[in-house]
Design a protein around this motif. Structure first.
Motif, PDB file in Angstrom:
ATOM      1  N   SER A  38      64.655   7.795  30.440  1.00 41.98           N
ATOM      2  CA  SER A  38      64.987   6.370  30.511  1.00 41.98           C
ATOM      3  C   SER A  38      64.677   5.675  29.186  1.00 41.98           C
ATOM      4  CB  SER A  38      64.185   5.706  31.628  1.00 41.98           C
ATOM      5  OG  SER A  38      62.808   5.663  31.282  1.00 41.98           O
ATOM      6  N   ASP A  39      65.221   4.469  29.028  1.00 39.62           N
ATOM      7  CA  ASP A  39      64.947   3.681  27.820  1.00 39.62           C
ATOM      8  C   ASP A  39      63.446   3.447  27.655  1.00 39.62           C
ATOM      9  OD1 ASP A  39      67.654   3.608  27.507  1.00 39.62           O
ATOM     10  OD2 ASP A  39      67.881   1.449  27.844  1.00 39.62           O
ATOM     11  N   GLU A  40      62.761   3.166  28.759  1.00 41.85           N
ATOM     12  CA  GLU A  40      61.323   2.916  28.678  1.00 41.85           C
ATOM     13  C   GLU A  40      60.573   4.141  28.181  1.00 41.85           C
ATOM     14  OE1 GLU A  40      57.402   1.881  31.422  1.00 41.85           O
ATOM     15  OE2 GLU A  40      59.369   2.054  32.373  1.00 41.85           O
ATOM     16  N   VAL A  41      60.933   5.313  28.699  1.00 36.24           N
ATOM     17  CA  VAL A  41      60.272   6.551  28.282  1.00 36.24           C
ATOM     18  C   VAL A  41      60.510   6.805  26.794  1.00 36.24           C
ATOM     19  CG1 VAL A  41      60.367   9.073  28.487  1.00 36.24           C
ATOM     20  CG2 VAL A  41      60.189   7.662  30.548  1.00 36.24           C
ATOM     21  N   VAL A  42      61.760   6.641  26.344  1.00 39.69           N
ATOM     22  CA  VAL A  42      62.074   6.862  24.931  1.00 39.69           C
ATOM     23  C   VAL A  42      61.291   5.895  24.050  1.00 39.69           C
ATOM     24  CG1 VAL A  42      63.895   6.811  23.186  1.00 39.69           C
ATOM     25  CG2 VAL A  42      64.361   7.817  25.430  1.00 39.69           C
ATOM     26  N   ARG A  43      61.228   4.633  24.457  1.00 42.89           N
ATOM     27  CA  ARG A  43      60.491   3.640  23.660  1.00 42.89           C
ATOM     28  C   ARG A  43      59.000   3.977  23.592  1.00 42.89           C
ATOM     29  NH1 ARG A  43      63.952  -0.320  26.468  1.00 42.89           N
ATOM     30  NH2 ARG A  43      65.547  -1.032  24.982  1.00 42.89           N
ATOM     31  N   ARG A  44      58.448   4.442  24.698  1.00 44.23           N
ATOM     32  CA  ARG A  44      57.017   4.777  24.704  1.00 44.23           C
ATOM     33  C   ARG A  44      56.743   6.003  23.843  1.00 44.23           C
ATOM     34  NH1 ARG A  44      54.966   4.068  30.909  1.00 44.23           N
ATOM     35  NH2 ARG A  44      52.917   4.489  29.973  1.00 44.23           N
ATOM     36  N   PHE A  45      57.673   6.956  23.822  1.00 42.83           N
ATOM     37  CA  PHE A  45      57.548   8.085  22.896  1.00 42.83           C
ATOM     38  C   PHE A  45      57.614   7.590  21.454  1.00 42.83           C
ATOM     39  CE2 PHE A  45      58.683  11.478  26.094  1.00 42.83           C
ATOM     40  CZ  PHE A  45      57.615  12.303  25.799  1.00 42.83           C
ATOM     41  N   ALA A  46      58.571   6.715  21.177  1.00 41.71           N
ATOM     42  CA  ALA A  46      58.770   6.225  19.810  1.00 41.71           C
ATOM     43  C   ALA A  46      57.561   5.448  19.295  1.00 41.71           C
ATOM     44  CB  ALA A  46      60.017   5.346  19.751  1.00 41.71           C
ATOM     45  N   ALA A  47      56.855   4.793  20.208  1.00 41.65           N
ATOM     46  CA  ALA A  47      55.704   3.968  19.822  1.00 41.65           C
ATOM     47  C   ALA A  47      54.377   4.710  19.927  1.00 41.65           C
ATOM     48  CB  ALA A  47      55.660   2.723  20.712  1.00 41.65           C
ATOM     49  N   LEU A  48      54.422   5.989  20.278  1.00 39.42           N
ATOM     50  CA  LEU A  48      53.201   6.755  20.519  1.00 39.42           C
ATOM     51  C   LEU A  48      52.305   6.785  19.269  1.00 39.42           C
ATOM     52  CD1 LEU A  48      52.465   8.223  23.174  1.00 39.42           C
ATOM     53  CD2 LEU A  48      53.295  10.338  22.142  1.00 39.42           C
ATOM     54  N   LYS A  49      51.010   6.585  19.468  1.00 42.29           N
ATOM     55  CA  LYS A  49      50.046   6.624  18.368  1.00 42.29           C
ATOM     56  C   LYS A  49      48.955   7.646  18.685  1.00 42.29           C
ATOM     57  CE  LYS A  49      51.926   3.359  15.842  1.00 42.29           C
ATOM     58  NZ  LYS A  49      52.542   3.671  14.520  1.00 42.29           N
ATOM     59  N   PRO A  50      49.242   8.917  18.502  1.00 41.23           N
ATOM     60  CA  PRO A  50      48.261   9.958  18.831  1.00 41.23           C
ATOM     61  C   PRO A  50      47.068   9.920  17.880  1.00 41.23           C
ATOM     62  CG  PRO A  50      50.498  10.852  18.533  1.00 41.23           C
ATOM     63  CD  PRO A  50      50.486   9.480  17.980  1.00 41.23           C
ATOM     64  N   ALA A  51      45.952  10.442  18.364  1.00 38.44           N
ATOM     65  CA  ALA A  51      44.773  10.557  17.501  1.00 38.44           C
ATOM     66  C   ALA A  51      45.041  11.532  16.363  1.00 38.44           C
ATOM     67  CB  ALA A  51      43.570  11.018  18.325  1.00 38.44           C
ATOM     68  N   LYS A  53      61.672   4.208  14.067  1.00 37.88           N
ATOM     69  CA  LYS A  53      61.716   3.497  12.794  1.00 37.88           C
ATOM     70  C   LYS A  53      61.267   2.046  12.953  1.00 37.88           C
ATOM     71  CE  LYS A  53      65.280   6.219  10.404  1.00 37.88           C
ATOM     72  NZ  LYS A  53      66.660   6.222   9.862  1.00 37.88           N
ATOM     73  N   LYS A  54      61.528   1.462  14.116  1.00 37.28           N
ATOM     74  CA  LYS A  54      61.117   0.078  14.359  1.00 37.28           C
ATOM     75  C   LYS A  54      59.598  -0.063  14.310  1.00 37.28           C
ATOM     76  CE  LYS A  54      65.068  -0.941  17.397  1.00 37.28           C
ATOM     77  NZ  LYS A  54      65.467  -1.302  18.790  1.00 37.28           N
ATOM     78  N   TYR A  55      58.901   1.018  14.670  1.00 33.85           N
ATOM     79  CA  TYR A  55      57.437   1.013  14.686  1.00 33.85           C
ATOM     80  C   TYR A  55      56.839   1.620  13.416  1.00 33.85           C
ATOM     81  CZ  TYR A  55      58.045   0.123  19.702  1.00 33.85           C
ATOM     82  OH  TYR A  55      58.399  -0.401  20.918  1.00 33.85           O
ATOM     83  N   GLY A  56      57.694   1.957  12.431  1.00 33.31           N
ATOM     84  CA  GLY A  56      57.206   2.666  11.254  1.00 33.31           C
ATOM     85  C   GLY A  56      56.651   4.025  11.616  1.00 33.31           C
ATOM     86  N   ASN A  57      57.236   4.646  12.662  1.00 33.52           N
ATOM     87  CA  ASN A  57      56.684   5.852  13.270  1.00 33.52           C
ATOM     88  C   ASN A  57      57.665   7.025  13.212  1.00 33.52           C
ATOM     89  OD1 ASN A  57      54.378   6.878  14.512  1.00 33.52           O
ATOM     90  ND2 ASN A  57      55.134   6.508  16.593  1.00 33.52           N
ATOM     91  N   GLU A  58      58.613   6.955  12.252  1.00 36.67           N
ATOM     92  CA  GLU A  58      59.686   7.954  12.247  1.00 36.67           C
ATOM     93  C   GLU A  58      59.209   9.365  11.944  1.00 36.67           C
ATOM     94  OE1 GLU A  58      60.240   5.560   8.325  1.00 36.67           O
ATOM     95  OE2 GLU A  58      59.474   5.261  10.360  1.00 36.67           O
TER      96      GLU A  58
END
Length: 417
Positions: free
Chosen positions: A193-206, A237-242
């Motif tokens: 889903s869009d929500e799942v993809v967005r949460r992956f894209a914004a993920l900030k792992p340790a 890319k929106k999160y600088g997380n590419e």
């Protein structure tokens, strides 16, 4: 009738009926293989024109002479097709080899030996861990198991992996990545889903060297019209997380399963880092095959047109499997299954503790299915319930027979319980 509501006496009567039917199947002396999601002959025949686009008089001089060494990251003509499909630029993709699984393996190998973007090699960091959405792809799990990486099951929900669990687990710096088949997932056919993809894209792992292995194996493999899915790379890319995502794909189930074109894509930083290593590993991929594929498909629309031809072959097979499952198991209460809109598999959950027995019975009746447990790390399905059905390879008459045997075996296994 719901088997869970029957008396023991009635269950014994039904078991005798199914065992008698099972003996009739065994007497047919069948030898049917449903073990893997291979394209059928009819699907492979769709791409025979690849052999016609080049001949001994063809010019193979594009960016350079494609018969010679060089261009390690793929010729411009084939890059143009993949970048159009993915919405990326030339410097965000490497096209090399015929199998995306090889590129995934190599990516893990390089991280183990050389680290990620200058980080410490994984094999010097002690015990490392990997997240595995389940049910999932057995060959993914085989790669991480081979390298001694501890695998952690993450349940799949109707819209993708359990993101609450993932966001909690990545707080551990020893967790280095996750396997994902985001569109028509293997084996459940789920579209993230869009929500799942967005949460992956914004993920900030340790772990700064954590990577999402985004396997686009079935990104264009629709059965009932192309379904849209949010672009993880654009979102990241929106999160600088590419840098967090490696994307993979191939034409293995578009052209030829054993002679296609594969790619890895991601941020320019990631790709430049990989290019340095690839330039030592190789003097160039098979550019002639890349050029032939580019001439044959021409552009992304050519890919989509090809996939509709595949869908016309596959739709009746998937429909036949679902029809038989509904007829045989629909009201028994001993099985549930997904109805995918694309991909190569149907995932079936049987009564707990009966998957291995079902596969064994089917094999003794002449039909080989994917082994029970294969869709889980270490081949260990804790409930012994999930089985992957691969409808693509057999002719439809054989497929129908195989599915009737599957359902008979599932009933016997459940009634024995």
């Amino acid at each position: 009738m719901n088997y869970n509501e029957l008396t023991n006496e009635r269950k014994q009567e039904l078991l005798k009926q199914e065992l008698a039917r099972y003996e009739e199947f065994k007497a047919m002396d069948l030898k049917l293989d449903m073990s893997r999601g291979k394209p059928s002959k009819e699907q492979l025949d769709l791409s025979m024109g690849i052999f016609d686009v080049l001949n001994s008089s063809s010019s193979l001089k594009g960016k350079q002479d494609y018969r010679n060494y060089g261009i390690n990251d793929g010729i411009p003509e084939i890059k143009a097709i993949f970048t159009e499909l993915l919405g990326i630029t030339d410097d965000e993709i490497i096209v090399s080899g015929n199998a995306s699984l090889v590129l995934m393996y190599d990516t893990i190998q390089r991280a183990m030996q050389f680290g990620v973007l200058g980080g410490e090699p994984w094999n010097k960091q002690g015990k490392i861990k990997w997240l595995c959405p389940v049910p999932g792809y057995d060959r993914h799990f085989a790669v991480t198991e081979l390298f001694g990486i501890e695998m952690i099951n993450v349940p799949m929900k109707d819209d993708g992996p359990d993101m609450d669990m993932i966001e909690e687990l990545v707080k551990d710096p020893s967790v280095k990545g996750i396997w994902c088949v985001p569109k028509y997932s293997n084996p459940m056919g789920i579209i993230y889903s869009d929500e799942v993809v967005r949460r992956f894209a914004a993920l900030k792992p340790a772990a700064k060297d954590f990577r999402i292995m985004w396997d686009n194996a079935y990104m264009v493999h629709a059965l009932y019209g192309q379904d849209k899915m949010l672009d993880i790379f654009a979102e990241a890319k929106k999160y600088g997380n590419e840098d967090i995502v490696y994307m993979f794909g191939s034409t293995s189930k578009i052209s030829f399963a054993g002679a296609g074109i594969a790619f890895i894509a991601g941020s320019k930083r990631n790709m430049d880092s990989l290019r340095k290593l690839i330039n030592i590993q190789s003097i160039g991929p098979d550019k002639v095959s890349q050029y032939a594929h580019a001439l044959f498909f021409k552009n992304a629309d050519g890919i989509y047109a090809q996939m509709e031809k595949h869908a016309e072959i596959l739709r009746p097979k998937f429909d036949a499997v679902l029809e038989i499952l509904d007829e045989e198991l629909g009201d028994t209460g001993i099985a549930k299954w997904n109805k995918p809109r694309g991909g190569y598999f149907i995932s079936c959950f049987l009564k707990k503790g009966t998957a291995k027995r079902t596969v064994q019975l089917a094999k003794e009746a002449g039909v080989v299915f994917t082994g029970a447990g294969a869709t889980y790390p270490y081949k260990n399905d804790p409930d012994d319930s999930n089985l992957r059905i691969a409808p693509t390879l057999p002719p439809i008459d054989e497929l129908r027979t195989a599915m009737k045997i599957f359902c008979c075996a599932a009933k016997i296994a459940a009634l024995e319980k």
